[in-house]
Design a protein around this motif. Structure first.
Motif: not given
Length: 597
Positions: A29-32, A137-144, A161-168
């Motif tokens: 759940t971290d957005k660092i 586009t990639q299936e991920s659970n950690l965006l770097i 901004e909107d995409f990353l705020k809603s990114y699961r």
């Protein structure tokens, strides 16, 4: 859920370790946001976590569920590939099996409507968007993400901004965009003095918490110093009796001495002297510029004043950099004139570090500009100026090409300011500069006694400095707005609302006048009696059928009754059709339907 745990990481590129003993844990759940001065190893840490670079020591524990997607600061590309081909190549290199239609949809969201253009024809921002489309586009659970906002225009930044705020999933990124950090992150991690400090909250919270931490740190140091002075006086009196109590006190003194707070007081200092500036600065009169059929600038006029602070905004490719290059004389206008005062000395900070020779030693590069420079508190040598710009003596013999992206930008900034300009023109100055450097630059520009012109997509930077904003609009028109980015945005939004209201009003005026649907007098009367009429016809038909059944062999009578029945059947059918029409009309009237008047 813990996605990745890093313990005591170490990485070196020279004799001095860049990363030494850093540890971090990233949860799902971290957005660092990772912040710190350029050259402290931020990008290297991202690469290690992404698995792009190997660490020399330490442990990394990755969850089995971990799926990372990594956006480098400067993605490699093949200039001969099309946008679509390059995006799919990025996906193949990452091991993703994402389908082309998903990548195409993401490219469209990031502002692409043509997928056949060659990568070599694109701007830096467009190339970065191609790489970003592949990453998202990639299936991920950690965006770097390493500097995802660099070279991006404001519309794309707001969409991201909107995409990353809603990114699961989790996010670990480096960015200098303070509004972006504030709106997207829920945790800030800072590299400072070789250590990592973590703050649970957004960028605003981080600023408050860091100030509180430093206050506590300095308070503890003041307390230690007070005790240390007392113990030092006791030691100097020669009270070194060989009792256990005295030995313990000596040991505590040694511990106090060892606990001295080591403060890294190296901070960027910008204190150069500018050249004298006369009354006339720069005057643009009816300037126009086009490339082929694309009109970039049309009939633009403005007289730049001594203390102007001008922000220039607009989408990528609209002509912002072209306008700056026309002002400095690198590009000629198609029409109109640009006149400069005799005393004007322009310092031009370009997007691409154009003046840097990567094969030169840092000290040699600076000395070729000026061996010394006058500042407010005296004269400084090239070596001293490098140290003021956070390049310690051991780095002076390093080649420019060995520096990080942010260090190159800082060196490039130094090279501009050492020329003692009295008009500063910045083209995307915030790309690759760390927040600390930006803060010092902002303070310097506050007191700069000349004109400043800034092309930037960094909303905070523009709000902080600009007192007027030039916005590139349709067909080469450049709008003039008072204030910074937020002031322009509010005025622009109000204009858009007024346009929408005008369009609605015009549409309403063109639309024919309407009234409520209702029965005519004749239809109302008919609707009241039609069911009775149908019932009467049905009774007549029933009676006629009985009479026909009783006719027996009287074929003449039967023939006559048959004709009457056909007429009644036709009348009943017509009345039934009419009844259906009137029932439907009644339902529409009851619903309040409007019709043309």
């Amino acid at each position: 859920m813990v996605l990745i745990t890093c313990e005591n990481l170490k990485k070196s590129y020279t004799e001095k370790p860049l990363i030494d003993g850093l540890s971090i844990t990233i949860n799902d759940t971290d957005k660092i946001g990772l912040v710190g001065v350029n050259g402290t190893g931020k990008s290297t840490l991202l690469k290690i976590i992404a698995g792009v670079v190997e660490h020399e020591a330490g442990n990394i524990i990755r969850s089995r569920e971990l799926k990372t997607a990594y956006l480098p600061q400067d993605p490699d590309y093949d200039g001969d590939l099309t946008v679509m081909e390059q995006a799919m190549e990025y996906l193949r290199e990452s091991g993703s099996d994402a389908e082309e239609h998903r990548c195409r949809a993401m490219l469209n969201k990031l502002g692409f409507d043509s997928y056949e253009q060659k990568m070599g024809e694109l701007s830096g921002g467009q190339r970065k968007r191609v790489a970003m489309a592949a990453v998202l586009t990639q299936e991920s659970n950690l965006l770097i993400l390493d500097e995802p906002t660099n070279h991006m225009d404001s519309d794309i930044i707001e969409w991201l901004e909107d995409f990353l705020k809603s990114y699961r999933g989790a996010l670990f990124m480096i960015t200098h965009d303070r509004y972006f950090l504030d709106r997207v992150t829920n945790r800030i991690v800072e590299i400072e003095g070789g250590k990592l400090y973590s703050y649970d909250g957004n960028y605003d919270y981080y600023l408050e918490a860091k100030a509180a931490r430093e206050d506590m740190m300095y308070a503890a140091e003041r307390k230690r110093l007070a005790i240390y002075k007392k113990e030092l006086a006791w030691i100097r009196r020669g009270a070194r009796a060989r009792t256990t109590k005295a030995k313990g006190r000596i040991q505590r003194f040694e511990e106090l001495e060892a606990a001295k707070l080591v403060v890294d007081d190296s901070a960027l200092e910008i204190n150069t002297v500018t050249s004298r500036l006369g009354r006339k600065i720069i005057e643009l009169d009816s300037v126009s510029k086009a490339y082929g059929e694309k009109q970039l600038i049309k009939d633009f006029s403005y007289m730049i004043l001594r203390n102007d602070r001008i922000g220039i905004i607009g989408p990528n490719g609209c002509g912002k950099s072209t306008l700056l290059k026309m002002i400095i004389g690198e590009i000629e206008a198609d029409a109109g004139t640009i006149e400069k005062g005799d005393t004007v000395k322009i310092g031009y900070f370009s997007q691409e570090n154009e003046a840097l020779d990567e094969d030169k030693r840092i000290i040699k590069f600076v000395e070729e500009i000026a061996s010394s420079i006058k500042v407010k508190d005296g004269t400084l040598s090239a070596s001293q100026m490098l140290e003021r710009f956070l390049f310690p003596a051991y780095m002076h013999s390093i080649k420019v090409g060995a520096l990080s992206g942010g260090e190159k930008r800082r060196l490039y900034l130094l090279s501009i300011l050492m020329q003692a300009p009295n008009v500063l023109i910045f083209d995307e100055p915030t790309n690759d500069l760390d927040i600390d450097t930006l803060t010092v630059l902002e303070d310097y520009l506050d007191d700069f006694p000349g004109a400043v012109i800034i092309v930037s997509h960094d909303r905070y930077f523009l709000d902080r400095l600009a007192v007027r904003t030039f916005a590139f609009e349709e067909d080469g028109y450049i709008g003039h707005y008072i204030g910074g980015y937020t002031d322009w945005y509010e005025q622009h939004r109000e204009k858009e609302k007024q346009k929408e209201a005008a369009v609605k009003k015009e549409t309403a005026e063109r639309r024919p006048k309407q009234k409520k649907l209702k029965f005519s007098y004749k239809e109302a009367k008919e609707y009241e009696t039609i069911e009775e009429t149908i019932a009467e016809l049905e009774e007549k038909l029933a009676a006629l059928e009985e009479e026909m059944n009783s006719c027996g062999a009287d074929f003449g009578r039967l023939s006559k009754l048959s004709k009457e029945k056909e007429q009644l059947d036709q009348q009943l059918l017509e009345k039934m059709d009419r009844w259906e029409y009137l029932e439907d009309l009644a339902a529409r009237i009851e619903s309040g339907e409007m019709v043309e008047a």
